[in-house]
Structure formats: structure tokens, C-alpha cells
Design an enzyme around this catalytic site. Structure first.
Site, mmCIF file in Angstrom:
data_model
loop_
_atom_site.group_PDB
_atom_site.id
_atom_site.type_symbol
_atom_site.label_atom_id
_atom_site.label_comp_id
_atom_site.label_asym_id
_atom_site.label_seq_id
_atom_site.Cartn_x
_atom_site.Cartn_y
_atom_site.Cartn_z
ATOM 1 N N ASP A 95 -54.557 -15.754 39.179
ATOM 2 C CA ASP A 95 -55.839 -15.185 38.753
ATOM 3 C C ASP A 95 -55.780 -13.679 39.027
ATOM 4 O O ASP A 95 -55.008 -13.221 39.856
ATOM 5 C CB ASP A 95 -57.008 -15.809 39.542
ATOM 6 C CG ASP A 95 -58.340 -15.720 38.784
ATOM 7 O OD1 ASP A 95 -58.865 -16.777 38.381
ATOM 8 O OD2 ASP A 95 -58.855 -14.593 38.613
ATOM 9 N N GLU A 118 -51.479 -23.136 38.213
ATOM 10 C CA GLU A 118 -52.900 -23.253 37.858
ATOM 11 C C GLU A 118 -53.329 -21.888 37.334
ATOM 12 O O GLU A 118 -53.374 -20.909 38.089
ATOM 13 C CB GLU A 118 -53.759 -23.652 39.065
ATOM 14 C CG GLU A 118 -55.223 -23.828 38.664
ATOM 15 C CD GLU A 118 -56.215 -24.014 39.822
ATOM 16 O OE1 GLU A 118 -57.400 -24.217 39.539
ATOM 17 O OE2 GLU A 118 -55.802 -23.919 40.996
ATOM 18 N N ASP A 132 -65.811 -27.390 30.425
ATOM 19 C CA ASP A 132 -67.111 -27.944 30.006
ATOM 20 C C ASP A 132 -67.479 -27.397 28.627
ATOM 21 O O ASP A 132 -68.503 -27.757 28.078
ATOM 22 C CB ASP A 132 -68.206 -27.536 30.993
ATOM 23 C CG ASP A 132 -68.507 -26.058 30.871
ATOM 24 O OD1 ASP A 132 -67.546 -25.265 30.948
ATOM 25 O OD2 ASP A 132 -69.672 -25.684 30.646
ATOM 26 N N LYS A 153 -66.402 -15.620 21.072
ATOM 27 C CA LYS A 153 -66.447 -14.764 19.879
ATOM 28 C C LYS A 153 -65.108 -14.789 19.142
ATOM 29 O O LYS A 153 -64.046 -14.660 19.780
ATOM 30 C CB LYS A 153 -66.758 -13.317 20.288
ATOM 31 C CG LYS A 153 -68.173 -13.174 20.811
ATOM 32 C CD LYS A 153 -68.547 -11.729 21.018
ATOM 33 C CE LYS A 153 -69.975 -11.655 21.507
ATOM 34 N NZ LYS A 153 -70.181 -10.717 22.592
ATOM 35 N N ASP A 207 -62.326 -18.954 30.965
ATOM 36 C CA ASP A 207 -63.387 -18.228 30.256
ATOM 37 C C ASP A 207 -63.270 -18.614 28.785
ATOM 38 O O ASP A 207 -62.203 -18.451 28.191
ATOM 39 C CB ASP A 207 -63.189 -16.712 30.423
ATOM 40 C CG ASP A 207 -63.391 -16.286 31.872
ATOM 41 O OD1 ASP A 207 -64.163 -16.956 32.580
ATOM 42 O OD2 ASP A 207 -62.760 -15.299 32.298
HETATM 43 C C1 LIG Z 1 -64.647 -19.419 34.709
HETATM 44 S S1 LIG Z 1 -63.541 -18.914 35.932
HETATM 45 C C2 LIG Z 1 -62.841 -20.468 36.501
HETATM 46 C C3 LIG Z 1 -62.230 -20.367 37.866
HETATM 47 C C4 LIG Z 1 -61.728 -21.702 38.450
HETATM 48 N N1 LIG Z 1 -60.623 -22.227 37.681
HETATM 49 C C5 LIG Z 1 -62.843 -22.703 38.520
HETATM 50 O O1 LIG Z 1 -62.828 -23.664 37.753
HETATM 51 O O2 LIG Z 1 -63.728 -22.533 39.372
HETATM 52 C C6 LIG Z 1 -62.195 -18.223 34.996
HETATM 53 C C7 LIG Z 1 -61.173 -17.521 35.856
HETATM 54 O O3 LIG Z 1 -60.096 -17.109 35.047
HETATM 55 C C8 LIG Z 1 -59.703 -15.809 35.423
HETATM 56 N N2 LIG Z 1 -59.077 -15.185 34.243
HETATM 57 C C9 LIG Z 1 -59.547 -15.212 32.969
HETATM 58 N N3 LIG Z 1 -58.711 -14.562 32.139
HETATM 59 C C10 LIG Z 1 -57.684 -14.122 32.916
HETATM 60 C C11 LIG Z 1 -56.501 -13.380 32.646
HETATM 61 N N4 LIG Z 1 -56.179 -12.993 31.415
HETATM 62 N N5 LIG Z 1 -55.672 -13.111 33.685
HETATM 63 C C12 LIG Z 1 -55.982 -13.507 34.937
HETATM 64 N N6 LIG Z 1 -57.088 -14.209 35.253
HETATM 65 C C13 LIG Z 1 -57.924 -14.517 34.255
HETATM 66 C C14 LIG Z 1 -60.971 -15.118 35.875
HETATM 67 O O4 LIG Z 1 -60.699 -14.060 36.768
HETATM 68 C C15 LIG Z 1 -61.724 -16.289 36.544
HETATM 69 O O5 LIG Z 1 -61.473 -16.371 37.928
#
Ligand SMILES: C[S@@+](CC[C@H](N)C(=O)[O-])C[C@H]1O[C@@H](n2cnc3c(N)ncnc32)[C@H](O)[C@@H]1O
Length: 229
Positions: free
Chosen positions: A77, A52, A162, A130, A126
Site C-alpha cells: 500500500d 495483498e 462491496d 469514473k 478503490d
Molecule cells: C478502500 S482502501 C482498502 C484497504 C484495505 N484493503 C481494507 O479492505 O480495509 C484501498 C487501499 O488501496 C490503496 N491503494 C489504492 N490504489 C493504490 C495504488 N495505486 N498504489 C498503492 N496503494 C493503493 C489505498 O492507499 C488504500 O489503503
């Protein structure tokens, strides 16, 4: 009373046996010692491995881990205080098939050998809307190339989001690269729910922290799954 602070969570996480936290030195342009050894060193079985990516609090890793005791799940993460939540639940429930890896996903190819991973879930990434940040999207060519180094042939990538722009970007990439689109909907719970078999419904009904947040705002949930070959 407030919850635990970051430092307390990080300290507590060190007492769990289900979190791997490599230093950047261990993975920057080189392989981590666990590469090719997750089944023998961590899970002690030959079961399939599911990742995941951007797992946050790890709702999918823990939820699928409960549903599928014969599969291994690794939540990845960079944010330790989020991983702490899922790791604590898995640790307290003695879930030996759930592990967490705290690292930048940019280094993910350092951790897994060819064919070591069976499936990937990307849950509410995320969106990086951009244009100049396209390469940071977890379904950009740079990331997909990394996944291709360790995902089994016919291994499946699932995406739940979403964000319409991110979703459409991913569908366009799937088409551009001739990947095999197996399922796709802009409105998971309205369009597909009734057509799904009960097991798939159970999985798709796992709600992550961000899914709950976005659903509460009335956002529609998009879902697709595809194969690279
Ligand atoms: C919007 S949150 C979603 C978290 C979870 N999947 C949820 O749906 O609640 C995006 C997650 O991706 C992680 N993340 C984004 N880019 C990352 C990267 N390059 N390496 C590690 N983690 C990353 C962020 O730290 C964050 O916890």
C-alpha cells in the site's frame, strides 16, 4: 485520548524490520534490488509468496500469516499510516512470514521477478467508478499486465469488494481476456459460506477495516478468484 499521529507512526515504522519503503527513484522505470530475492533476503525460506494489494491496515496479510506459517505474505500500500497497523502487529508477534511494502502499486513489476509470486489478493480496492479513471482500477488491463510479469503460471488472483460496478467490471475483463474464472459470487456470506471447506471459510471470514465499514452499512460482499492462464 487521541491515537498516534502520522509522523509518530512513520517514525515508529522505521524501527520495525518488516517494512520496505523504497524511494520513487529506486523503482521508477527500473528494478528494485529485492527483485527476485524476496525469499533469500527477506523471508530466508523457499515458501510460496502471496501479495495483498491495497492492503490498508493489512488484515489479510496478518490474518493469513497466522493461518499459514508456511507461506510468506507481503502487504502493499502507499499509505504508511495504514501499513503501520499491520506491521506493528506482525512485528510485536514476531511473525517472520509477514512483510509490508510501501509503494505505488503502479511500480509493482519493479519488485518481483518472473514466477516469484504464487497468489494475489485484492481487498476492497478503490473502485475508481469514473470511466476516465479506468486505468487506475487494480484489475484494469494495465495492472493485470504488470501482475502477469511475476505471477506463477496458474497463480490465483482473489478479489473481495462491496462495489458492484467494480466487481462486474472485473468479471467482464476476465471474460474478455479469456482468463479462467474459478469462483464468483455477488453475495459471499449468503450464497457460498456453507459450501466452502472450513479452511477457505476461515480465510474469507477475515474482515478488513473497509469490509467492516461497508458491511455495517448493509452492503453485500462480492468475491471472485481467477487465473490468467
Ligand atoms: C478502500 S482502501 C482498502 C484497504 C484495505 N484493503 C481494507 O479492505 O480495509 C484501498 C487501499 O488501496 C490503496 N491503494 C489504492 N490504489 C493504490 C495504488 N495505486 N498504489 C498503492 N496503494 C493503493 C489505498 O492507499 C488504500 O489503503
Amino acid at each position: 485520548m487521541g491515537g498516534k499521529g502520522k509522523l509518530q507512526k512513520w517514525a515508529e515504522m522505521k524501527t520495525f524490520n518488516n517494512v520496505t519503503e523504497p524511494t520513487t527513484d529506486e523503482v521508477f522505470r527500473k528494478d528494485h534490488p529485492l527483485k527476485g530475492k524476496w525469499r533469500t533476503e527477506i523471508f530466508k525460506n523457499d515458501n510460496p509468496i502471496v501479495l495483498e494489494l491495497g492492503c490498508g491496515k493489512g488484515e489479510y496479510s496478518v490474518g493469513m500469516g497466522e493461518q499459514y506459517p508456511n507461506k510468506n505474505f507481503i502487504g502493499v500500500d502507499i499509505k504508511g499510516n495504514r501499513i503501520w497497523r499491520g506491521a506493528k502487529t506482525a512485528f510485536e508477534n514476531n511473525m517472520t512470514n509477514v512483510h509490508f511494502l510501501r509503494t505505488q502499486i503502479d511500480h509493482i513489476a519493479s519488485f518481483f521477478a518472473e514466477g516469484e509470486v504464487d497468489e494475489i489478493w485484492i481487498t476492497f480496492p478503490d473502485p475508481q467508478p469514473k470511466d476516465r479513471l479506468e486505468r487506475k482500477r487494480l484489475t484494469s488491463p494495465m495492472f493485470i499486465d504488470r501482475y502477469a510479469t511475476f505471477l506463477k503460471p496458474e497463480g490465483i488472483i482473489h478479489l473481495k469488494t462491496d462495489h458492484e460496478g467494480f466487481f462486474q467490471y472485473t468479471l467482464d475483463e476476465v471474460e474478455r481476456c479469456n482468463f479462467k474464472l474459478l469462483e464468483s459470487t455477488f453475495s459471499l456470506y449468503n450464497e457460498m459460506a456453507e459450501n466452502l471447506d472450513p479452511k477457505t471459510q476461515e480465510i474469507l471470514n477475515i474482515k478488513t477495516f473497509y469490509e467492516k465499514l461497508f458491511s455495517a452499512k448493509g452492503h453485500s460482499i462480492h468475491y471472485c478468484r481467477f487465473q490468467l492462464k
